[in-house]
Design a protein around this motif. Structure first.
Motif, PDB file in Angstrom:
ATOM      1  N   ALA A   1       8.512   3.955   5.263  1.00  0.00           N
ATOM      2  CA  ALA A   1       7.226   4.536   5.671  1.00  0.00           C
ATOM      3  C   ALA A   1       6.082   4.125   4.756  1.00  0.00           C
ATOM      4  O   ALA A   1       4.910   4.338   5.091  1.00  0.00           O
ATOM      5  CB  ALA A   1       7.334   6.062   5.697  1.00  0.00           C
ATOM      6  N   ILE A   2       6.386   3.519   3.599  1.00  0.00           N
ATOM      7  CA  ILE A   2       5.341   3.221   2.615  1.00  0.00           C
ATOM      8  C   ILE A   2       4.290   2.269   3.184  1.00  0.00           C
ATOM      9  O   ILE A   2       3.085   2.546   3.153  1.00  0.00           O
ATOM     10  CB  ILE A   2       5.958   2.637   1.325  1.00  0.00           C
ATOM     11  CG1 ILE A   2       6.783   3.714   0.613  1.00  0.00           C
ATOM     12  CG2 ILE A   2       4.862   2.118   0.399  1.00  0.00           C
ATOM     13  CD1 ILE A   2       7.576   3.186  -0.578  1.00  0.00           C
ATOM     14  N   ASN A   3       4.708   1.124   3.712  1.00  0.00           N
ATOM     15  CA  ASN A   3       3.744   0.142   4.194  1.00  0.00           C
ATOM     16  C   ASN A   3       2.921   0.625   5.388  1.00  0.00           C
ATOM     17  O   ASN A   3       1.706   0.384   5.436  1.00  0.00           O
ATOM     18  CB  ASN A   3       4.445  -1.167   4.533  1.00  0.00           C
ATOM     19  CG  ASN A   3       4.629  -2.050   3.300  1.00  0.00           C
ATOM     20  OD1 ASN A   3       4.146  -1.727   2.215  1.00  0.00           O
ATOM     21  ND2 ASN A   3       5.328  -3.155   3.448  1.00  0.00           N
TER      22      ASN A   3
ATOM     23  N   ALA B   1      -2.476   2.139   7.128  1.00  0.00           N
ATOM     24  CA  ALA B   1      -3.425   3.075   7.736  1.00  0.00           C
ATOM     25  C   ALA B   1      -4.535   3.445   6.752  1.00  0.00           C
ATOM     26  O   ALA B   1      -5.713   3.552   7.122  1.00  0.00           O
ATOM     27  CB  ALA B   1      -2.683   4.328   8.201  1.00  0.00           C
ATOM     28  N   LEU B   2      -4.161   3.621   5.491  1.00  0.00           N
ATOM     29  CA  LEU B   2      -5.152   3.949   4.464  1.00  0.00           C
ATOM     30  C   LEU B   2      -6.174   2.823   4.307  1.00  0.00           C
ATOM     31  O   LEU B   2      -7.395   3.075   4.239  1.00  0.00           O
ATOM     32  CB  LEU B   2      -4.435   4.212   3.136  1.00  0.00           C
ATOM     33  CG  LEU B   2      -5.310   4.303   1.879  1.00  0.00           C
ATOM     34  CD1 LEU B   2      -6.302   5.451   1.999  1.00  0.00           C
ATOM     35  CD2 LEU B   2      -4.434   4.473   0.640  1.00  0.00           C
ATOM     36  N   LEU B   3      -5.699   1.587   4.267  1.00  0.00           N
ATOM     37  CA  LEU B   3      -6.620   0.466   4.104  1.00  0.00           C
ATOM     38  C   LEU B   3      -7.478   0.258   5.347  1.00  0.00           C
ATOM     39  O   LEU B   3      -8.638  -0.144   5.251  1.00  0.00           O
ATOM     40  CB  LEU B   3      -5.832  -0.797   3.763  1.00  0.00           C
ATOM     41  CG  LEU B   3      -5.257  -0.796   2.342  1.00  0.00           C
ATOM     42  CD1 LEU B   3      -4.248  -1.924   2.163  1.00  0.00           C
ATOM     43  CD2 LEU B   3      -6.359  -0.919   1.324  1.00  0.00           C
TER      44      LEU B   3
ATOM     45  N   ARG C   1      -3.758  -0.691 -11.101  1.00  0.00           N
ATOM     46  CA  ARG C   1      -2.789  -1.734 -10.786  1.00  0.00           C
ATOM     47  C   ARG C   1      -2.242  -1.577  -9.383  1.00  0.00           C
ATOM     48  O   ARG C   1      -2.322  -0.513  -8.787  1.00  0.00           O
ATOM     49  CB  ARG C   1      -1.656  -1.726 -11.806  1.00  0.00           C
ATOM     50  CG  ARG C   1      -2.125  -1.864 -13.261  1.00  0.00           C
ATOM     51  CD  ARG C   1      -2.636  -3.284 -13.556  1.00  0.00           C
ATOM     52  NE  ARG C   1      -4.047  -3.487 -13.264  1.00  0.00           N
ATOM     53  CZ  ARG C   1      -4.597  -4.689 -13.153  1.00  0.00           C
ATOM     54  NH1 ARG C   1      -3.861  -5.770 -13.241  1.00  0.00           N
ATOM     55  NH2 ARG C   1      -5.887  -4.794 -12.914  1.00  0.00           N
ATOM     56  N   ASN C   2      -1.610  -2.618  -8.887  1.00  0.00           N
ATOM     57  CA  ASN C   2      -1.227  -2.708  -7.472  1.00  0.00           C
ATOM     58  C   ASN C   2       0.175  -2.158  -7.211  1.00  0.00           C
ATOM     59  O   ASN C   2       0.976  -2.777  -6.513  1.00  0.00           O
ATOM     60  CB  ASN C   2      -1.303  -4.170  -7.026  1.00  0.00           C
ATOM     61  CG  ASN C   2      -1.610  -4.295  -5.552  1.00  0.00           C
ATOM     62  OD1 ASN C   2      -1.884  -3.310  -4.880  1.00  0.00           O
ATOM     63  ND2 ASN C   2      -1.552  -5.503  -5.040  1.00  0.00           N
ATOM     64  N   SER C   3       0.467  -0.998  -7.757  1.00  0.00           N
ATOM     65  CA  SER C   3       1.830  -0.466  -7.690  1.00  0.00           C
ATOM     66  C   SER C   3       2.323  -0.260  -6.259  1.00  0.00           C
ATOM     67  O   SER C   3       3.494  -0.507  -5.961  1.00  0.00           O
ATOM     68  CB  SER C   3       1.915   0.859  -8.462  1.00  0.00           C
ATOM     69  OG  SER C   3       0.942   1.770  -7.983  1.00  0.00           O
ATOM     70  N   LEU C   4       1.457   0.182  -5.368  1.00  0.00           N
ATOM     71  CA  LEU C   4       1.895   0.479  -4.009  1.00  0.00           C
ATOM     72  C   LEU C   4       2.239  -0.779  -3.226  1.00  0.00           C
ATOM     73  O   LEU C   4       3.145  -0.779  -2.385  1.00  0.00           O
ATOM     74  CB  LEU C   4       0.813   1.277  -3.277  1.00  0.00           C
ATOM     75  CG  LEU C   4       0.431   2.612  -3.920  1.00  0.00           C
ATOM     76  CD1 LEU C   4      -0.662   3.313  -3.113  1.00  0.00           C
ATOM     77  CD2 LEU C   4       1.641   3.508  -4.080  1.00  0.00           C
ATOM     78  N   VAL C   5       1.525  -1.877  -3.491  1.00  0.00           N
ATOM     79  CA  VAL C   5       1.786  -3.120  -2.761  1.00  0.00           C
ATOM     80  C   VAL C   5       2.930  -3.914  -3.386  1.00  0.00           C
ATOM     81  O   VAL C   5       3.700  -4.576  -2.679  1.00  0.00           O
ATOM     82  CB  VAL C   5       0.501  -3.977  -2.676  1.00  0.00           C
ATOM     83  CG1 VAL C   5       0.786  -5.329  -2.034  1.00  0.00           C
ATOM     84  CG2 VAL C   5      -0.565  -3.234  -1.867  1.00  0.00           C
ATOM     85  N   VAL C   6       3.072  -3.860  -4.724  1.00  0.00           N
ATOM     86  CA  VAL C   6       4.174  -4.609  -5.346  1.00  0.00           C
ATOM     87  C   VAL C   6       5.492  -3.849  -5.273  1.00  0.00           C
ATOM     88  O   VAL C   6       6.553  -4.435  -5.529  1.00  0.00           O
ATOM     89  CB  VAL C   6       3.886  -4.983  -6.819  1.00  0.00           C
ATOM     90  CG1 VAL C   6       2.640  -5.829  -6.927  1.00  0.00           C
ATOM     91  CG2 VAL C   6       3.802  -3.762  -7.699  1.00  0.00           C
TER      92      VAL C   6
END
Length: 319
Positions: free
Chosen positions: A34-36, A41-43, A266-271
């Protein structure tokens, strides 16, 4: 909700931690998948708040974009290099720290920067450039830090997928809705309704990430705890470094504050999907990445209050 959004984010992480403890089996399956979608949706909502024409104009701000690239891909790697020798020797921990600290944030940094009076629109315009740059440079950075043996653990596929699903598709949908809103009242109503979901979507993203990774913490608590001081130190150092870069490029206050935030977040959610795709021997890396999220959100609470004092309005950054 906007007035109390920081409190809401902290509560979301607490609920996520509790959910991860009470239903640990849900984390590796449903919640990780569900993360991506939640992040996409947030972006989408984030892009929706800036008109397409203004976004294109912002890309012509060469001085700001140059400052963003320097702080993220020159200054940050130097700061990480200074800390690297002192990190725990466990390879999985080191990989997790490198993955998260070498990649600039492209999502909630825009919100936190705006709360502190930073130029969120400039950051939003820089988002695709920052994501492409980290896609290209991360393998090189990993090679420099870890050598050829571990540099090839990061494949281009997950990054390309992230760029498509987290940048290209949300941006195209946002522009399509903007065009509809400009022509039809119904479109404007849909756009207005969508923009009200920003705070809940950030909260949902944080809750999902924390809940999906907390069950993995038990087996690696000591290793993960050892990196927390490095994350805190990074936030402290980058506040000063970001202001220095903003002064070097002679940016006005709003743009300067945005540079401080893009250097620190930092890009923790995307990495995280990259960390989750690593071999089992490096599984701890994902928990190390999520730990940075927990430290960073708390740090952003401090940044929102302290950065306006560090860079007061009404003064040029280079003064």
């Amino acid at each position: 909700m906007e007035h109390h959004q920081v409190t809401i984010y902290l509560a979301a992480m607490a609920v996520g931690g509790l959910l991860g403890r009470l239903a640990p089996a849900a984390g590796p399956g449903l919640l990780e998948h569900a993360i991506n979608p939640v992040l996409g949706a947030l972006l989408f909502v984030t892009f929706l708040q800036v008109p397409a024409a203004e976004l294109v104009r912002s890309l012509r701000d060469g001085r700001f974009l140059a400052a963003a690239l320097v702080v993220n891909f020159v200054v940050v790697p130097l700061v990480v290099a200074a800390m690297f020798a002192f990190l725990p020797t466990d390879q999985a921990v080191r990989v997790g720290v490198l993955l998260v600290l070498l990649c600039p944030c492209v999502d909630y940094v825009i919100v936190f920067s705006g709360l502190a009076g930073g130029s969120s629109r400039r950051l939003l315009a820089a988002t695709p450039l920052l994501l492409v740059a980290q896609m290209l440079l991360l393998p090189l950075f990993l090679y420099l830090f870890l050598g050829s043996a571990l540099a090839d653990i990061v494949e281009a596929g997950p990054f390309l997928e992230a760029f498509a699903f987290l940048i290209v598709i949300p941006l195209a949908l946002a522009w399509a809705l903007q065009a509809w809103a400009a022509r039809r009242p119904a479109g404007q109503k849909v756009a207005d309704a969508a923009t009200t979901t920003m705070v809940p979507l950030i909260a949902a993203t944080l809750l999902t990430v924390v809940a999906s990774q907390i069950p993995k913490l038990d087996d690696s608590l000591t290793d993960v705890a050892a990196v927390v001081p490095f994350y805190v130190l990074f936030l402290v150092v980058m506040a000063v470094a970001g202001k220095t870069v903003a002064r070097l490029f002679q940016l006005e206050t709003g743009a300067g504050r945005a540079i401080v935030f893009t250097g620190a977040t930092r890009n923790s959610l995307v990495v995280l999907p990259l960390a989750l795709a690593l071999p089992d021997s490096l599984a701890v890396a994902a928990v190390v990445v999520v730990t940075q999220t927990l430290v960073e959100v708390l740090g952003m609470v401090a940044y929102v209050r302290l950065v306006p004092r560090l860079m007061p309005a009404g003064r040029s950054v280079h003064a």
